[in-house]
Design a protein around this motif. Structure first.
Motif, short mmCIF file in Angstrom:
data_model
loop_
_atom_site.label_atom_id
_atom_site.label_comp_id
_atom_site.label_asym_id
_atom_site.label_seq_id
_atom_site.Cartn_x
_atom_site.Cartn_y
_atom_site.Cartn_z
N UNK A 24 0.72 -1.34 -0.14
CA UNK A 24 -0.11 -0.28 -0.12
C UNK A 24 0.88 1.23 0.03
N UNK A 25 0.71 2.19 -1.07
CA UNK A 25 1.31 3.31 -1.12
C UNK A 25 1.08 4.46 -0.27
N UNK A 26 1.62 5.69 -0.20
CA UNK A 26 1.09 6.69 0.64
C UNK A 26 -0.52 7.39 0.23
N UNK A 27 -1.39 7.63 0.82
CA UNK A 27 -2.48 8.20 0.40
C UNK A 27 -2.42 9.48 -0.59
N UNK A 28 -3.01 9.47 -1.51
CA UNK A 28 -3.01 10.65 -2.72
C UNK A 28 -3.71 11.82 -1.82
N UNK A 29 -3.36 13.06 -2.49
CA UNK A 29 -3.83 14.10 -1.82
C UNK A 29 -5.60 14.18 -2.16
#
Length: 90
Positions: A24-29
């Motif tokens: 899981x990547x970092x949440x987008x804006x």
């Protein structure tokens, strides 16, 4: 039959060995707020109907004609002559 078992086994190994999902990547804006829709224009009111014309007055009735004068009465007939008496007896 051996081929079928081979393909099923190969497919199982590839499916288990290769995890399709990554980390899981970092949440987008956050996305921008959506704009509200434009209100529709108010409808214009209809035009007023034309007033109806009133009917024409009826023609005045004519007076009756005066009756003609009565004819004069005819002159009376001449009276009859009286009968002569019978001669007397001698």
């Amino acid at each position: 039959m051996k081929r079928l078992i081979f393909f099923v086994t190969l497919f199982s190994v590839l499916t288990v060995g290769c995890e399709v999902r990554g980390r899981d990547g970092v949440a987008g804006p956050a996305g921008a707020d959506g704009r509200s829709g434009v209100s529709g224009a108010d409808g214009s009111s209809g035009t007023q109907g034309v007033d109806g014309k009133s009917g024409a007055d009826g023609a005045a009735g004519q007076r009756g004609t005066t009756g003609a004068a009565g004819a004069e009465g005819a002159a009376g007939a001449e009276g009859a002559k009286g009968a002569q008496g019978r001669p007397g007896d001698r």
